[in-house]
Design a protein around this motif. Structure first.
Motif, PDB file in Angstrom:
ATOM      1  N   ALA A 170      55.428  63.258  55.615  1.00 21.74           N
ATOM      2  CA  ALA A 170      54.515  64.313  55.170  1.00 21.74           C
ATOM      3  C   ALA A 170      53.256  63.737  54.533  1.00 21.74           C
ATOM      4  O   ALA A 170      52.165  64.285  54.682  1.00 21.74           O
ATOM      5  CB  ALA A 170      55.229  65.238  54.194  1.00 21.74           C
ATOM      6  N   GLU A 171      53.390  62.612  53.842  1.00 19.96           N
ATOM      7  CA  GLU A 171      52.236  61.994  53.181  1.00 19.96           C
ATOM      8  C   GLU A 171      51.220  61.492  54.199  1.00 19.96           C
ATOM      9  O   GLU A 171      50.010  61.683  54.025  1.00 19.96           O
ATOM     10  CB  GLU A 171      52.699  60.831  52.292  1.00 19.96           C
ATOM     11  CG  GLU A 171      53.607  61.237  51.158  1.00 19.96           C
ATOM     12  CD  GLU A 171      55.070  61.418  51.567  1.00 19.96           C
ATOM     13  OE1 GLU A 171      55.848  61.892  50.725  1.00 19.96           O
ATOM     14  OE2 GLU A 171      55.428  61.104  52.724  1.00 19.96           O
ATOM     15  N   TRP A 172      51.704  60.899  55.292  1.00 17.79           N
ATOM     16  CA  TRP A 172      50.783  60.427  56.329  1.00 17.79           C
ATOM     17  C   TRP A 172      50.159  61.603  57.074  1.00 17.79           C
ATOM     18  O   TRP A 172      48.985  61.565  57.448  1.00 17.79           O
ATOM     19  CB  TRP A 172      51.500  59.499  57.315  1.00 17.79           C
ATOM     20  CG  TRP A 172      51.562  58.083  56.831  1.00 17.79           C
ATOM     21  CD1 TRP A 172      52.671  57.412  56.450  1.00 17.79           C
ATOM     22  CD2 TRP A 172      50.466  57.179  56.677  1.00 17.79           C
ATOM     23  NE1 TRP A 172      52.337  56.149  56.061  1.00 17.79           N
ATOM     24  CE2 TRP A 172      50.979  55.966  56.194  1.00 17.79           C
ATOM     25  CE3 TRP A 172      49.095  57.274  56.889  1.00 17.79           C
ATOM     26  CZ2 TRP A 172      50.192  54.854  55.930  1.00 17.79           C
ATOM     27  CZ3 TRP A 172      48.308  56.169  56.627  1.00 17.79           C
ATOM     28  CH2 TRP A 172      48.845  54.981  56.153  1.00 17.79           C
ATOM     29  N   GLU A 173      50.936  62.643  57.297  1.00 19.89           N
ATOM     30  CA  GLU A 173      50.386  63.809  57.981  1.00 19.89           C
ATOM     31  C   GLU A 173      49.284  64.455  57.140  1.00 19.89           C
ATOM     32  O   GLU A 173      48.267  64.891  57.666  1.00 19.89           O
ATOM     33  CB  GLU A 173      51.486  64.819  58.284  1.00 19.89           C
ATOM     34  CG  GLU A 173      51.003  65.915  59.188  1.00 19.89           C
ATOM     35  CD  GLU A 173      52.120  66.639  59.892  1.00 19.89           C
ATOM     36  OE1 GLU A 173      51.831  67.744  60.374  1.00 19.89           O
ATOM     37  OE2 GLU A 173      53.239  66.125  59.980  1.00 19.89           O
ATOM     38  N   ALA A 174      49.481  64.489  55.822  1.00 23.10           N
ATOM     39  CA  ALA A 174      48.439  65.020  54.932  1.00 23.10           C
ATOM     40  C   ALA A 174      47.184  64.159  55.014  1.00 23.10           C
ATOM     41  O   ALA A 174      46.063  64.680  55.005  1.00 23.10           O
ATOM     42  CB  ALA A 174      48.952  65.090  53.502  1.00 23.10           C
TER      43      ALA A 174
ATOM     44  N   TYR B 228      58.602  64.444  70.510  1.00 19.35           N
ATOM     45  CA  TYR B 228      58.415  64.488  69.061  1.00 19.35           C
ATOM     46  C   TYR B 228      59.351  65.492  68.439  1.00 19.35           C
ATOM     47  O   TYR B 228      59.627  66.543  68.993  1.00 19.35           O
ATOM     48  CB  TYR B 228      56.973  64.846  68.701  1.00 19.35           C
ATOM     49  CG  TYR B 228      56.006  63.737  68.987  1.00 19.35           C
ATOM     50  CD1 TYR B 228      56.183  62.496  68.422  1.00 19.35           C
ATOM     51  CD2 TYR B 228      54.933  63.920  69.831  1.00 19.35           C
ATOM     52  CE1 TYR B 228      55.316  61.463  68.688  1.00 19.35           C
ATOM     53  CE2 TYR B 228      54.055  62.900  70.103  1.00 19.35           C
ATOM     54  CZ  TYR B 228      54.255  61.665  69.527  1.00 19.35           C
ATOM     55  OH  TYR B 228      53.405  60.655  69.794  1.00 19.35           O
ATOM     56  N   GLN B 229      59.825  65.169  67.262  1.00 21.37           N
ATOM     57  CA  GLN B 229      60.708  66.030  66.502  1.00 21.37           C
ATOM     58  C   GLN B 229      60.089  66.237  65.126  1.00 21.37           C
ATOM     59  O   GLN B 229      59.278  65.434  64.671  1.00 21.37           O
ATOM     60  CB  GLN B 229      62.076  65.362  66.339  1.00 21.37           C
ATOM     61  CG  GLN B 229      62.748  65.028  67.638  1.00 21.37           C
ATOM     62  CD  GLN B 229      63.780  66.048  68.009  1.00 21.37           C
ATOM     63  OE1 GLN B 229      64.380  66.644  67.144  1.00 21.37           O
ATOM     64  NE2 GLN B 229      63.971  66.263  69.282  1.00 21.37           N
ATOM     65  N   MET B 230      60.520  67.292  64.451  1.00 22.50           N
ATOM     66  CA  MET B 230      60.087  67.535  63.093  1.00 22.50           C
ATOM     67  C   MET B 230      60.540  66.359  62.234  1.00 22.50           C
ATOM     68  O   MET B 230      61.698  65.958  62.295  1.00 22.50           O
ATOM     69  CB  MET B 230      60.706  68.833  62.584  1.00 22.50           C
ATOM     70  CG  MET B 230      60.181  69.260  61.281  1.00 22.50           C
ATOM     71  SD  MET B 230      58.537  69.886  61.550  1.00 22.50           S
ATOM     72  CE  MET B 230      58.314  70.786  60.069  1.00 22.50           C
ATOM     73  N   GLY B 231      59.648  65.776  61.481  1.00 23.28           N
ATOM     74  CA  GLY B 231      60.003  64.664  60.614  1.00 23.28           C
ATOM     75  C   GLY B 231      59.722  63.305  61.218  1.00 23.28           C
ATOM     76  O   GLY B 231      60.065  62.290  60.622  1.00 23.28           O
TER      77      GLY B 231
END
Length: 171
Positions: free
Chosen positions: A69-73, A62-65
C-alpha cells in the motif's frame, strides 16, 4: 570526448527526455521508477512520472496485495517520498496485529452471545429455510406447473370467461 558525450546527452534529454531512475524495490521484487519533471523538445513541461516494473508481467495475473500500500500511494502521488523497508515492515506488523485483535474480539463476542442465549437474556435468532427464489415460476411448490396451452387459433374477442364463472351471471 566529454564534450561530445555532454552534447549527445543534451540532445537525448531534449528529444527523448530524461532516463528513468530506480527509486526502490519491494519484498515481492517489483521495481519502482520515476522520470523527473522535464521540458520536451517543443518546450512543453512534462510532469514527473512514476511507474512500476512488476515481477509478474501479465496484467491478468495481478492479485490484490501484489503491491504494498505504501508503494501504491507513492505511485499515485499521495505521498512525496518513497517508502522505506522499515516503514513497510512496521505497517505490515501493525496490520497483522489488527487482524489478530479483530479475530479475538469476534471470538469473545461469539462466546458472550452463546452465554446470553443459554441464560435466556437474548432470544436465539430464528432459522428460516428458503424453499426457492421468489422470481422462480414455481416458488414454494414442489414442481413447476405445466405451461399454458395456446389459444391463438381459437380466440374470439369477448368470449373469454374466468374459470368457475357461469355464463348466466352476465348482465
Amino acid at each position: 570526448m566529454s564534450r561530445a558525450w555532454q552534447a549527445l546527452r543534451a540532445l537525448r534529454l531534449r528529444f527523448v527526455g530524461p532516463a528513468k531512475e530506480l527509486v526502490g524495490t519491494d519484498h515481492f521484487g517489483n521495481k519502482y521508477y520515476r522520470v523527473p519533471k522535464h521540458e520536451s523538445h517543443a518546450g512543453q513541461i512534462i510532469p514527473e512520472r512514476r511507474f512500476v516494473e512488476a515481477v509478474n508481467h501479465e496484467a491478468y495475473q495481478y492479485q490484490m496485495g501484489d503491491f504494498p500500500a505504501e508503494w501504491e500511494a507513492w505511485i499515485r502521488k499521495k505521498r512525496e517520498d518513497p517508502p522505506t523497508i522499515e516503514e513497510i515492515l512496521r505497517n505490515e506488523n501493525y496490520r497483522e496485529k489488527m487482524k489478530q485483535k479483530v479475530k479475538d474480539v469476534f471470538e469473545k463476542d461469539k462466546l458472550l452471545q452463546a452465554k446470553e442465549y443459554e441464560e435466556g437474556l437474548v432470544a436465539e435468532p430464528s432459522h428460516t429455510q428458503v424453499k426457492g427464489h421468489a422470481s422462480a415460476p414455481y416458488y414454494g411448490k414442489k414442481e413447476p406447473s405445466q405451461d399454458p396451452t395456446s389459444t391463438a387459433n381459437t380466440f374470439q374477442p369477448g368470449a373469454w370467461m374466468p374459470p368457475g364463472s357461469d355464463s348466466s351471471q352476465n348482465k
